[in-house]
Write a protein that holds these residues in place. Sequence first.
Motif, mmCIF file in Angstrom:
data_model
loop_
_atom_site.group_PDB
_atom_site.id
_atom_site.type_symbol
_atom_site.label_atom_id
_atom_site.label_comp_id
_atom_site.label_asym_id
_atom_site.label_seq_id
_atom_site.Cartn_x
_atom_site.Cartn_y
_atom_site.Cartn_z
ATOM 1 N N ASP A 120 0.743 -0.973 0.250
ATOM 2 C CA ASP A 120 0.091 0.287 -0.311
ATOM 3 C C ASP A 120 0.533 1.308 0.194
ATOM 4 O OD1 ASP A 120 -2.273 -1.175 -0.205
ATOM 5 O OD2 ASP A 120 -2.886 -1.215 2.449
ATOM 6 N N THR A 121 2.201 1.389 0.413
ATOM 7 C CA THR A 121 2.601 2.332 0.592
ATOM 8 C C THR A 121 3.460 2.788 -0.148
ATOM 9 O OG1 THR A 121 3.284 1.853 2.975
ATOM 10 C CG2 THR A 121 4.862 3.337 1.778
ATOM 11 N N ALA A 122 4.038 1.691 -0.854
ATOM 12 C CA ALA A 122 4.472 1.473 -2.600
ATOM 13 C C ALA A 122 3.478 2.531 -3.321
ATOM 14 C CB ALA A 122 5.409 -0.115 -2.408
ATOM 15 N N LEU A 123 2.846 1.463 -3.439
ATOM 16 C CA LEU A 123 1.627 1.918 -4.644
ATOM 17 C C LEU A 123 0.986 3.422 -4.055
ATOM 18 C CD1 LEU A 123 0.018 1.221 -6.917
ATOM 19 C CD2 LEU A 123 -1.809 0.109 -5.695
ATOM 20 N N ALA A 124 1.252 4.101 -2.692
ATOM 21 C CA ALA A 124 0.662 5.221 -2.413
ATOM 22 C C ALA A 124 1.909 6.356 -3.745
ATOM 23 C CB ALA A 124 0.638 5.570 -1.397
ATOM 24 N N GLU A 125 3.201 5.894 -2.978
ATOM 25 C CA GLU A 125 3.766 6.948 -3.241
ATOM 26 C C GLU A 125 4.467 6.970 -5.271
ATOM 27 O OE1 GLU A 125 7.607 4.818 -2.550
ATOM 28 O OE2 GLU A 125 7.617 5.042 0.219
ATOM 29 N N ALA A 126 3.704 5.781 -5.388
ATOM 30 C CA ALA A 126 4.166 5.554 -7.385
ATOM 31 C C ALA A 126 2.682 6.810 -7.427
ATOM 32 C CB ALA A 126 3.955 4.604 -7.617
ATOM 33 N N GLY A 127 1.661 7.028 -6.443
ATOM 34 C CA GLY A 127 0.740 7.486 -7.649
ATOM 35 C C GLY A 127 -0.939 6.434 -7.320
ATOM 36 N N GLY A 128 -0.215 5.600 -7.250
ATOM 37 C CA GLY A 128 -1.779 4.326 -7.082
ATOM 38 C C GLY A 128 -3.538 5.255 -6.860
ATOM 39 N N PHE A 129 -2.890 5.671 -5.649
ATOM 40 C CA PHE A 129 -3.886 5.764 -4.529
ATOM 41 C C PHE A 129 -4.348 7.684 -5.119
ATOM 42 C CE2 PHE A 129 -2.580 2.741 -2.224
ATOM 43 C CZ PHE A 129 -3.231 1.548 -2.165
#
Length: 221
Positions: A120-129
């Motif tokens: 979740d953290t890595a996806l958030a960092e990449a702009g996924g959310f």
Amino acid sequence: MTGRSGLCLALVLSLCACTYDGGDIGNPFTRKVQWYSFIGGDDIQASCAAGSAEQVRLVYNAVWGEQVRIYEWDGGTRDLRIRVIGPGNLTGLTSDDILAPWRAVETRVPLSAEARTGLDTALAEAGGFGPPAVGLDLPSHGYYWAAATCRDGRFTFTGWRWPSDSFAAARFPALLFALDPSRAEVRPPADQTLDLQWEDDVRRGVAAPFLLSVGRNGRVR
């Protein structure tokens, strides 16, 4: 698909026909009519509302017809669901299941709370959310990640296309591949400009490229 000629073309011609209804996307006929809707997360968007559980669907397209990898998790399970769609292998054809060569191979692996938080953290960092990459084109004959998510009651569809800084900087692919039992088979990005076989297939009409684009409220085609 190896055996990619006829079946691949049939899939491409009907990819956007129906809304994904939660069926088996590993079935080639389901993919034929529901792929656009599935990758765009229409089902996730429909159920995403205040108070709903988190849902994540990540798709790694490593050239359509060669390899597609699907990773999913949600707030209601402790598993990471992995499905891999390959080029098809006619040696796996049997009278019991004539679709076997083109079905997705599915596995589930335990997803600890720590691993889920890391993803979740890595996806958030990449702009996924966050705000989607509006206008980004995702070509079938290329390499990209697409993400359809529901988090805190908000639906997002976005993507990362290779080559790009955002694709290179994203950490979530490495985390997913580390959890994937078939990680040794992951097809890495490679230059497609000299794919003479593909160009010949397109000229002969046995293959047809298609395109997804990221819109403000979901995928567009």
